[in-house]
Design a protein around this motif. Structure first.
Motif, short mmCIF file in Angstrom:
data_model
loop_
_atom_site.label_atom_id
_atom_site.label_comp_id
_atom_site.label_asym_id
_atom_site.label_seq_id
_atom_site.Cartn_x
_atom_site.Cartn_y
_atom_site.Cartn_z
N ILE A 144 0.89 -1.16 0.00
CA ILE A 144 0.00 0.00 0.00
C ILE A 144 0.92 1.21 0.00
O ILE A 144 1.74 1.38 0.90
CB ILE A 144 -0.92 0.00 1.23
CG1 ILE A 144 -1.77 -1.28 1.22
CG2 ILE A 144 -1.79 1.25 1.24
CD1 ILE A 144 -2.55 -1.51 2.48
N SER A 145 0.82 2.01 -1.06
CA SER A 145 1.76 3.12 -1.15
C SER A 145 1.13 4.29 -1.89
O SER A 145 -0.03 4.25 -2.29
CB SER A 145 3.03 2.66 -1.87
OG SER A 145 2.70 2.29 -3.20
N GLY A 146 1.93 5.28 -2.06
CA GLY A 146 1.48 6.45 -2.80
C GLY A 146 0.42 7.23 -2.04
O GLY A 146 0.54 7.44 -0.84
N ASP A 147 -0.64 7.64 -2.74
CA ASP A 147 -1.69 8.44 -2.13
C ASP A 147 -2.85 7.59 -1.64
O ASP A 147 -3.98 8.08 -1.50
CB ASP A 147 -2.22 9.46 -3.15
CG ASP A 147 -1.17 10.50 -3.50
OD1 ASP A 147 -0.34 10.81 -2.61
OD2 ASP A 147 -1.18 10.98 -4.64
N ALA A 148 -2.61 6.32 -1.38
CA ALA A 148 -3.68 5.42 -0.94
C ALA A 148 -4.25 5.88 0.39
O ALA A 148 -3.53 6.33 1.28
CB ALA A 148 -3.15 4.00 -0.81
N ARG A 149 -5.58 5.79 0.51
CA ARG A 149 -6.26 6.09 1.76
C ARG A 149 -6.97 4.83 2.21
O ARG A 149 -7.84 4.33 1.49
CB ARG A 149 -7.27 7.21 1.58
CG ARG A 149 -6.62 8.53 1.37
CD ARG A 149 -7.61 9.64 1.57
NE ARG A 149 -6.92 10.89 1.38
CZ ARG A 149 -7.42 11.93 0.80
NH1 ARG A 149 -8.65 11.90 0.36
NH2 ARG A 149 -6.72 13.02 0.69
N ILE A 150 -6.61 4.33 3.35
CA ILE A 150 -7.20 3.11 3.88
C ILE A 150 -8.27 3.51 4.86
O ILE A 150 -8.01 4.20 5.85
CB ILE A 150 -6.13 2.24 4.58
CG1 ILE A 150 -4.93 2.00 3.68
CG2 ILE A 150 -6.74 0.93 5.06
CD1 ILE A 150 -5.25 1.36 2.35
N THR A 151 -9.52 3.09 4.59
CA THR A 151 -10.62 3.42 5.50
C THR A 151 -11.22 2.18 6.15
O THR A 151 -12.16 2.28 6.90
CB THR A 151 -11.74 4.16 4.74
OG1 THR A 151 -12.20 3.30 3.69
CG2 THR A 151 -11.24 5.47 4.16
N GLY A 152 -10.65 1.05 5.87
CA GLY A 152 -11.14 -0.20 6.45
C GLY A 152 -10.00 -1.17 6.62
O GLY A 152 -8.83 -0.81 6.43
N PRO A 153 -10.33 -2.37 6.97
CA PRO A 153 -9.27 -3.35 7.19
C PRO A 153 -8.54 -3.73 5.91
O PRO A 153 -9.09 -3.62 4.82
CB PRO A 153 -10.00 -4.56 7.75
CG PRO A 153 -11.45 -4.31 7.59
CD PRO A 153 -11.65 -2.89 7.19
N VAL A 154 -7.31 -4.15 6.07
CA VAL A 154 -6.52 -4.68 4.97
C VAL A 154 -6.30 -6.14 5.31
O VAL A 154 -5.88 -6.48 6.41
CB VAL A 154 -5.17 -3.95 4.84
CG1 VAL A 154 -4.30 -4.61 3.79
CG2 VAL A 154 -5.40 -2.49 4.51
N LEU A 155 -6.58 -6.99 4.35
CA LEU A 155 -6.48 -8.43 4.57
C LEU A 155 -5.41 -9.01 3.66
O LEU A 155 -5.41 -8.76 2.46
CB LEU A 155 -7.83 -9.10 4.27
CG LEU A 155 -7.89 -10.60 4.39
CD1 LEU A 155 -7.72 -11.01 5.84
CD2 LEU A 155 -9.22 -11.10 3.85
#
Length: 125
Positions: A100-111
């Motif tokens: 996960i890189s760059g301008d990624a926005r994580i708003t939930g879980p990452v599996l």
């Protein structure tokens, strides 16, 4: 032959038959069938176990092959070597990596996962 080889052998055969090891798995399967046929080509029971491996429980196929190895120390050693090499091959094909890189926005879980058999529930919808 050490009975602990059966689960390892079954797991490797299952991964290869299931396609988990990809092209390298095809090579491993070819080497196993060649090994078995070279040693037991005139024995219908063991060659049939290999030929029908995709349609029977892999544990049964592994047990048949291991039973033959019990009475043949040279074959047992070749089978141990094949299992160890193939297990490493299958394991290396199951490595999973997320980036996960760059301008990624994580708003939930990452599996991150490999093979999944069944459901994955991350909570209420």
């Amino acid at each position: 032959m050490d009975p602990s080889i059966v689960p390892t052998l079954a797991a490797v055969i299952s991964a290869i038959i299931g396609g988990a090891a990809g092209e390298a798995g095809k090579g491993a399967w070819t080497s196993l069938t060649t090994l078995v046929r070279r040693r037991f080509g005139d024995d219908d029971t063991v060659t049939a176990a290999i030929e029908r491996a995709e349609t029977r429980p892999v544990e049964e196929t592994a047990q048949i092959i291991a039973n033959y190895a019990t009475d043949d120390p040279a074959f047992a050693e070749e089978l141990r070597r094949w299992s160890a090499e193939s297990a490493r091959l299958v394991q290396s094909k199951h490595d999973v990596s997320n980036t996960i890189s760059g301008d990624a926005r994580i708003t939930g879980p990452v599996l991150q996962t490999g093979d999944v058999f069944g459901s994955i529930n991350l909570g209420n919808p």
